[in-house]
Design a protein around this motif. Structure first.
Motif, short mmCIF file in Angstrom:
data_model
loop_
_atom_site.label_atom_id
_atom_site.label_comp_id
_atom_site.label_asym_id
_atom_site.label_seq_id
_atom_site.Cartn_x
_atom_site.Cartn_y
_atom_site.Cartn_z
N PHE A 1 16.32 -53.52 36.49
CA PHE A 1 16.28 -53.66 35.03
C PHE A 1 17.69 -53.92 34.51
CE2 PHE A 1 12.64 -51.05 36.17
CZ PHE A 1 11.61 -51.72 35.50
N PRO A 2 17.82 -54.60 33.37
CA PRO A 2 19.15 -54.88 32.84
C PRO A 2 19.84 -53.65 32.25
CG PRO A 2 17.46 -55.74 31.37
CD PRO A 2 16.76 -55.24 32.60
N ASP A 3 19.06 -52.66 31.85
CA ASP A 3 19.60 -51.45 31.24
C ASP A 3 18.49 -50.40 31.24
OD1 ASP A 3 21.27 -49.65 29.87
OD2 ASP A 3 21.80 -51.09 28.31
N VAL A 4 18.81 -49.23 30.74
CA VAL A 4 17.79 -48.19 30.58
C VAL A 4 16.81 -48.64 29.50
CG1 VAL A 4 19.37 -46.36 31.30
CG2 VAL A 4 19.16 -46.90 28.87
N PHE A 5 15.66 -47.99 29.45
CA PHE A 5 14.68 -48.33 28.42
C PHE A 5 13.97 -47.05 27.98
CE2 PHE A 5 12.96 -49.26 32.63
CZ PHE A 5 11.79 -48.54 32.66
N ALA A 6 13.29 -47.14 26.85
CA ALA A 6 12.66 -45.98 26.22
C ALA A 6 11.47 -45.47 27.03
CB ALA A 6 12.21 -46.32 24.80
N HIS A 7 11.28 -44.17 26.97
CA HIS A 7 10.09 -43.53 27.53
C HIS A 7 8.87 -44.04 26.77
CE1 HIS A 7 13.44 -40.69 27.96
NE2 HIS A 7 12.79 -40.08 28.93
N GLY A 8 7.81 -44.33 27.48
CA GLY A 8 6.58 -44.74 26.81
C GLY A 8 6.08 -43.68 25.84
#
Length: 135
Positions: free
Chosen positions: A50-57
Motif C-alpha cells: 500500500f502507498p500509506d496507512v489507511f483507515a480502519h473499516g
C-alpha cells in the motif's frame, strides 16, 4: 422534518467529517483495541503493497453511525447494517448520507428504510448500508 412529512426519496442523513489524520487513526487504535499496524505504521503498509496507512473499516462505519444517530434519535433506530466497498485513504474527507427508500408499518409502528452511503471527497463510495428507523 416532522416524521409525518417524511416520504420516499427524502435525504434525512447528511454529515461531512474533517480529513482522516494519522492522529485520528492512532486514537481509534487505542479506543477500539485494533492495533493492526496497517493502520498506523507506514513502513508496514508499504511492505504490504500500500502507498500509506489507511483507515480502519470500523472507523468509517462509526462515522456513518454517528451521522445516522445525529439525524435520528438512537431510540428510533431498529436496525443498521453496512458493507465495506473500498479502502479509505489517509486524508479522506468523508460525507455520510441516508435517503428514505421505503415507508412501511411493522410491529404497530410506522417505519422507514434508509439507504446509507459514505463517500470520500473524490466521490468514491467507501461504505454502503441500510437502516430501519421508527417514525
Amino acid at each position: 422534518m416532522a416524521s409525518a412529512d417524511i416520504k420516499a426519496g427524502d435525504r434525512i442523513v447528511h454529515k461531512a467529517f474533517p480529513p482522516i489524520t494519522r492522529h485520528t487513526l492512532a486514537l481509534y487504535c487505542g479506543a477500539s483495541g485494533d492495533h493492526n499496524p496497517i493502520h498506523v505504521d507506514i513502513d508496514f503498509a508499504k511492505a504490504a503493497g500500500f502507498p500509506d496507512v489507511f483507515a480502519h473499516g470500523m472507523l468509517v462505519m462509526a462515522f456513518l453511525g454517528q451521522a445516522l444517530t445525529d439525524a435520528v434519535p438512537p431510540s428510533k433506530l431498529r436496525s443498521f447494517s453496512t458493507r465495506f466497498v473500498a479502502i479509505t485513504q489517509l486524508g479522506a474527507k468523508l460525507t455520510c448520507e441516508g435517503t428514505v427508500t421505503e415507508l412501511f408499518a411493522e410491529d404497530g409502528e410506522r417505519r422507514a428504510r434508509l439507504s446509507l452511503t459514505t463517500t470520500d471527497d473524490r466521490g468514491e463510495v467507501k461504505l454502503e448500508g441500510s437502516a430501519i428507523i421508527a417514525l
